[in-house]
Design an enzyme around this catalytic site. Structure first.
Site, PDB file in Angstrom:
ATOM      1  N   ASP A 112       0.836  -1.208   0.000  1.00 19.80           N
ATOM      2  CA  ASP A 112       0.000   0.000   0.000  1.00 19.80           C
ATOM      3  C   ASP A 112       0.867   1.253   0.000  1.00 19.80           C
ATOM      4  O   ASP A 112       0.573   2.229  -0.695  1.00 19.80           O
ATOM      5  CB  ASP A 112      -0.903   0.027   1.241  1.00 19.80           C
ATOM      6  CG  ASP A 112      -1.930  -1.081   1.273  1.00 19.80           C
ATOM      7  OD1 ASP A 112      -2.915  -0.981   0.526  1.00 19.80           O
ATOM      8  OD2 ASP A 112      -1.762  -2.034   2.055  1.00 19.80           O
ATOM      9  N   GLU A 134      -2.843  -9.527   2.499  1.00 22.07           N
ATOM     10  CA  GLU A 134      -4.105  -9.386   3.223  1.00 22.07           C
ATOM     11  C   GLU A 134      -5.054 -10.554   2.974  1.00 22.07           C
ATOM     12  O   GLU A 134      -5.796 -10.963   3.875  1.00 22.07           O
ATOM     13  CB  GLU A 134      -4.787  -8.061   2.836  1.00 22.07           C
ATOM     14  CG  GLU A 134      -4.139  -6.830   3.443  1.00 22.07           C
ATOM     15  CD  GLU A 134      -2.993  -6.277   2.610  1.00 22.07           C
ATOM     16  OE1 GLU A 134      -2.542  -5.151   2.895  1.00 22.07           O
ATOM     17  OE2 GLU A 134      -2.530  -6.978   1.682  1.00 22.07           O
ATOM     18  N   ASP A 168      -7.043  -2.669   2.258  1.00 19.33           N
ATOM     19  CA  ASP A 168      -7.942  -1.512   2.374  1.00 19.33           C
ATOM     20  C   ASP A 168      -7.236  -0.175   2.563  1.00 19.33           C
ATOM     21  O   ASP A 168      -7.859   0.815   2.943  1.00 19.33           O
ATOM     22  CB  ASP A 168      -8.939  -1.729   3.521  1.00 19.33           C
ATOM     23  CG  ASP A 168      -8.265  -1.962   4.870  1.00 19.33           C
ATOM     24  OD1 ASP A 168      -7.030  -1.837   4.954  1.00 19.33           O
ATOM     25  OD2 ASP A 168      -8.984  -2.281   5.838  1.00 19.33           O
TER      26      ASP A 168
END
Length: 270
Positions: free
Chosen positions: A124, A144, A152
């Site tokens: 991310d 994840e 997310d």
């Protein structure tokens, strides 16, 4: 320079070297990490002396992702009411997203130097950077899926524009680990270096090259590229025309042209 618990920050030659500094914990992202990175990138945005950012990890690994103890702490805050749990979790997720939005929205180019593990939340993070470079020992994984959740904090939103939709789906659905050569072949990283030392030397060379350019021109270039992620070509052309109507009046243009004519290196104000 402010002292941080999850990072070390140095400024030299107009380059801010931001280093994740928890090597004893594989540079996992604890609570301090998420708050400090916002503060650091606000300082970078506000400091004209900073023209380029190099983001790296201290020790053998870039980052193993989010600290599982932090996740456990969030789980302990949950109660019996589903609605209130959802409200709490949504607030937590948006706070984490804001941390990497601070990197993505930085006016200065951010170059990630990656060695060893780059897992989960670290994907991310690098997805929010302008460019990514890796050592040969780098290992990547969108982890994840293996802990029963969808990523997310930006991977699923930013990576399609970097590596393409189909490849992202494969990596996100399987969570498989892939190395530096594959990362380069799919466009996740720009270059691969033999080891960490060569990696940092190479990335710093690129950063110095960028830092030598007009900071007005570099900021404008990043702004235009970022704008085009969500706009049509004609929108982008209109925006750059309006932007440059102001920015072409900068002294940097005259400095650059004079240096080119005299075959000398230009020196730009911060």
């Amino acid at each position: 320079m402010t002292q941080y618990t999850a990072f070390s920050v140095e400024l030299a030659d107009n380059i801010a070297h931001v280093q994740i500094n928890r090597p004893e914990k594989i540079n996992s992202m604890n609570a301090a990490f998420w708050s400090e990175i916002v503060e650091i990138f606000q300082w970078i945005d506000d400091t004209d002396e900073v023209r380029v950012v190099v983001l790296s990890g201290n020790g053998k690994h870039f980052s193993s992702g989010i600290d599982l103890m932090m996740l456990a702490g969030v789980a302990n805050e949950l109660g019996k009411d589903v609605g209130r749990n959802a409200r709490l979790l949504r607030r937590k997720i948006l706070t984490l997203q804001a941390s990497f939005n601070a990197v993505d929205n930085c006016r200065k180019p951010v170059l990630a130097a990656i060695q060893g593990y780059c897992l989960g939340g670290a994907i991310d993070l690098i997805a929010a950077c302008d460019m990514r470079y890796a050592a040969e020992d780098a290992q990547f994984s969108i982890k994840e899926i293996d802990i029963g959740m969808a990523a997310d904090v930006g991977t699923l939103q930013r990576l399609p524009r970097i590596i393409g939709d189909g490849m992202l789906r494969e990596l996100a659905y399987t969570g498989r680990t892939f190395g530096a050569d594959e990362a380069r072949s799919i466009g996740l990283v720009n270059r691969v270096y033999g080891d960490k030392e060569l990696l940092l030397d190479g990335v710093m060379d690129i950063a110095r090259d960028i830092a030598s350019k007009s900071p007005i021109a570099v900021t404008g270039t990043k702004e235009m590229i970022s704008y085009m992620r969500d706009h049509r070509i004609d929108d982008g052309l209109e925006y750059v025309a309006t932007w440059n109507a102001a920015m072409l009046q900068s002294t940097d243009l005259r400095v650059a042209m004079a240096a080119h004519m005299s075959k000398q290196k230009p020196e730009f104000l911060d």
